[in-house]
Design an enzyme around this catalytic site. Structure first.
Site, PDB file in Angstrom:
ATOM      1  CG  HIS A 118      -1.531   6.926  -4.526  1.00 51.52           C
ATOM      2  ND1 HIS A 118      -1.280   6.535  -3.235  1.00 51.52           N
ATOM      3  CD2 HIS A 118      -0.329   7.299  -5.046  1.00 51.52           C
ATOM      4  CE1 HIS A 118       0.011   6.654  -2.988  1.00 51.52           C
ATOM      5  NE2 HIS A 118       0.617   7.119  -4.069  1.00 51.52           N
ATOM      6  CG  ASP A 195      -5.956  11.582  -3.658  1.00 55.07           C
ATOM      7  OD1 ASP A 195      -5.276  12.610  -3.516  1.00 55.07           O
ATOM      8  OD2 ASP A 195      -5.465  10.450  -3.805  1.00 55.07           O
ATOM      9  CD  GLN A 198       0.119  13.477  -8.567  1.00 50.96           C
ATOM     10  OE1 GLN A 198       0.631  14.376  -9.239  1.00 50.96           O
ATOM     11  NE2 GLN A 198       0.831  12.722  -7.757  1.00 50.96           N
ATOM     12  CE  LYS A 221       2.247  13.322  -4.225  1.00 49.14           C
ATOM     13  NZ  LYS A 221       3.110  12.231  -4.616  1.00 49.14           N
ATOM     14  CB  CYS A 358       1.429   4.116  -5.007  1.00 50.48           C
ATOM     15  SG  CYS A 358       2.977   4.182  -4.135  1.00 50.48           S
TER      16      CYS A 358
HETATM   17  N1  PLP Z   1      -2.953  10.321  -3.913  1.00 47.30           N
HETATM   18  C1  PLP Z   1      -2.325  10.519  -5.067  1.00 47.30           C
HETATM   19  C2  PLP Z   1      -3.145  10.696  -6.323  1.00 47.30           C
HETATM   20  C3  PLP Z   1      -0.945  10.579  -5.117  1.00 47.30           C
HETATM   21  O1  PLP Z   1      -0.310  10.781  -6.267  1.00 47.30           O
HETATM   22  C4  PLP Z   1      -0.219  10.424  -3.913  1.00 47.30           C
HETATM   23  C5  PLP Z   1       1.253  10.411  -3.930  1.00 47.30           C
HETATM   24  O2  PLP Z   1       1.868  10.122  -4.923  1.00 47.30           O
HETATM   25  C6  PLP Z   1      -0.922  10.234  -2.721  1.00 47.30           C
HETATM   26  C7  PLP Z   1      -2.292  10.192  -2.757  1.00 47.30           C
HETATM   27  C8  PLP Z   1      -0.224  10.061  -1.424  1.00 47.30           C
HETATM   28  O3  PLP Z   1       0.497  11.206  -1.107  1.00 47.30           O
HETATM   29  P1  PLP Z   1       1.496  11.205   0.137  1.00 47.30           P
HETATM   30  O4  PLP Z   1       2.404  10.029  -0.044  1.00 47.30           O
HETATM   31  O5  PLP Z   1       2.190  12.513   0.029  1.00 47.30           O
HETATM   32  O6  PLP Z   1       0.658  11.097   1.362  1.00 47.30           O
END
Ligand code: PLP
Length: 400
Positions: A118, A195, A198, A221, A358
């Site tokens: 992401h 990270d 998900q 999430k 993203c």
């Molecule tokens: N990493 C992953 C794999 C994500 O799916 C997301 C959000 O969709 C993020 C990071 C970023 O999360 P946030 O926008 O809640 O900070």
């Protein structure tokens, strides 16, 4: 399968959209909130609200106790060795930025990430590379959206100082072997960040078993509000690394000549935090626990397999990601733009996400601008999958 009655725990799911019952399949973007979480937020403001940590009055003590109890609940949920390792952030994005800001690199050092990341796990590292002269190195993936493990092994070296990897791809649902990949990077002494944005709603997370140094996730999430998230870090690292933002709470002693810093986690929590968010996140994790993460996982895997099977019947469809995907199912239909498809099925009451998710570099890897993505949560049912399949079939026929 989990009982369909769980839907009634989530007030918003009773809503109609375009005169149809809402079928919410955009859970990888954000999940809906159960009454237990909404009640925790409301109760906080109705009965507890105060600023924390420095007050002597009744509400200040109650709010502090509730905030720190939330930290304990979260530490237990992710099997942290201590709640001092749990830092509240505004979300996964802030967690990655925090870590990338406190680590320093030199020219010639390498930061290893993957094609599946992401933007939140790309851009902060790119910024660190730019200011330090370090190099961003990327693990490629195959046609199924699975990381090339041979390439990964070959890319690892003494130069690899940081390895940042998503556990589950939000775009394709690919599950990375994070434990094994962490162990491989650790052999070269890299600092490893996972990270788990998900992973948190779908899998059991045991940070001690994982072997990484840092892990980030967002509350929203996993059925909690937006604006709250967690950075977990190994305590010895958190103690030895420099502070991030300066301000109240992160200090022990301030004079105009200099400042001594607080111990973790407070060292990384300058300013008044999102107190209600932390309490609501703990309520969300308690809710997940009451159902059972393994039962949730089994349920969602049945849903995603059924969705993949039903959608496969559509002529010209391509499903992205491996068949053992978790959480998200991405697809494209020949001759149909994902945006048109998403707009049309929304009119049939089905909410999915369209676009690059993203993950623009991943989309570029596949030569596409985006996909349509259905993503699943504990409250989704087989009827939701039928509605999805019917709507996509109908829309595809209309758009082609
Ligand atoms: N990493 C992953 C794999 C994500 O799916 C997301 C959000 O969709 C993020 C990071 C970023 O999360 P946030 O926008 O809640 O900070």
């Amino acid at each position: 399968m989990l009982p369909a009655s769980l839907k009634s725990d989530f007030p918003i799911l009773g809503k109609s959209v375009n005169d149809r019952p809402l079928v919410y399949l955009d859970n990888a973007a954000t999940s809906q909130k159960p009454r237990a979480v909404l009640d925790a937020s409301r109760h906080y403001y109705e009965a507890v609200n105060s600023n924390i940590h420095r007050g002597t009055h009744f509400l200040a003590r109650a709010a502090t106790a509730a905030h720190e109890a939330a930290r304990e609940t979260i530490a237990t949920h992710i099997h942290a060795a201590s709640s001092d390792e749990v830092i509240f952030t505004s979300g996964a994005t802030e967690g990655v930025n925090l870590v990338s800001d406190i680590l320093s690199l030199s020219a010639g050092d390498e930061i290893l990430i993957s094609t599946l990341e992401h933007h939140a796990n790309i851009v902060p590292w790119q910024m660190l590379a730019q200011r330090s002269g370090a190099k961003l190195v990327v693990i490629p993936c195959d046609e199924n959206g699975v990381l090339d493990q041979n390439a990964f092994t070959n890319l690892l070296s003494e130069k690899t100082k940081i390895f940042a990897l998503t556990w589950i791809s939000n775009a394709f649902g690919t599950v990375n072997p994070v434990r094994e990949m962490t162990a491989a990077a650790k052999k070269y002494g890299a600092i490893v960040l996972i990270d788990a944005a998900q992973a948190i709603p779908h899998l059991n997370i045991d940070v001690r078993d994982l072997g990484a140094d840092f892990l980030v996730f967002s509350g929203h999430k996993v059925y909690a509000p937006t604006g709250i998230g967690v950075l977990w870090g190994k305590l010895d690292l958190l103690k030895s690394l420099p502070p991030w933002k300066g301000g109240g709470e992160m200090i022990k002693q301030v004079t105009f000549e200099g400042t001594t810093y607080n111990d973790p986690p407070f060292k990384y929590e300058a300013g008044t935090p999102n107190i209600e968010g932390a309490i609501a996140l703990a309520a969300a994790l308690e809710y997940v626990k009451s159902i059972g993460i393994d039962a949730i996982h089994d349920h969602e895997q049945k849903l995603i397999a059924a969705a993949a099977e039903a959608l496969s019947e559509i002529p010209g469809i391509r499903l992205y990601g491996p068949s053992d995907r978790i959480g998200a199912l991405s697809f494209a239909i020949e001759g149909v733009h994902h945006y048109d498809l998403g707009t049309l099925i929304d009119q049939m009451g089905v909410a999915v996400r369209t676009g690059h998710h993203c993950c623009q570099p991943l989309m570029s890897r596949f030569g596409i601008t985006g996909t349509t993505r259905a993503s699943f949560a504990l409250y989704n049912t087989m009827e939701d999958i039928e509605s999805l399949a019917t709507a996509v079939k109908k829309a595809a026929a209309m758009l082609r």
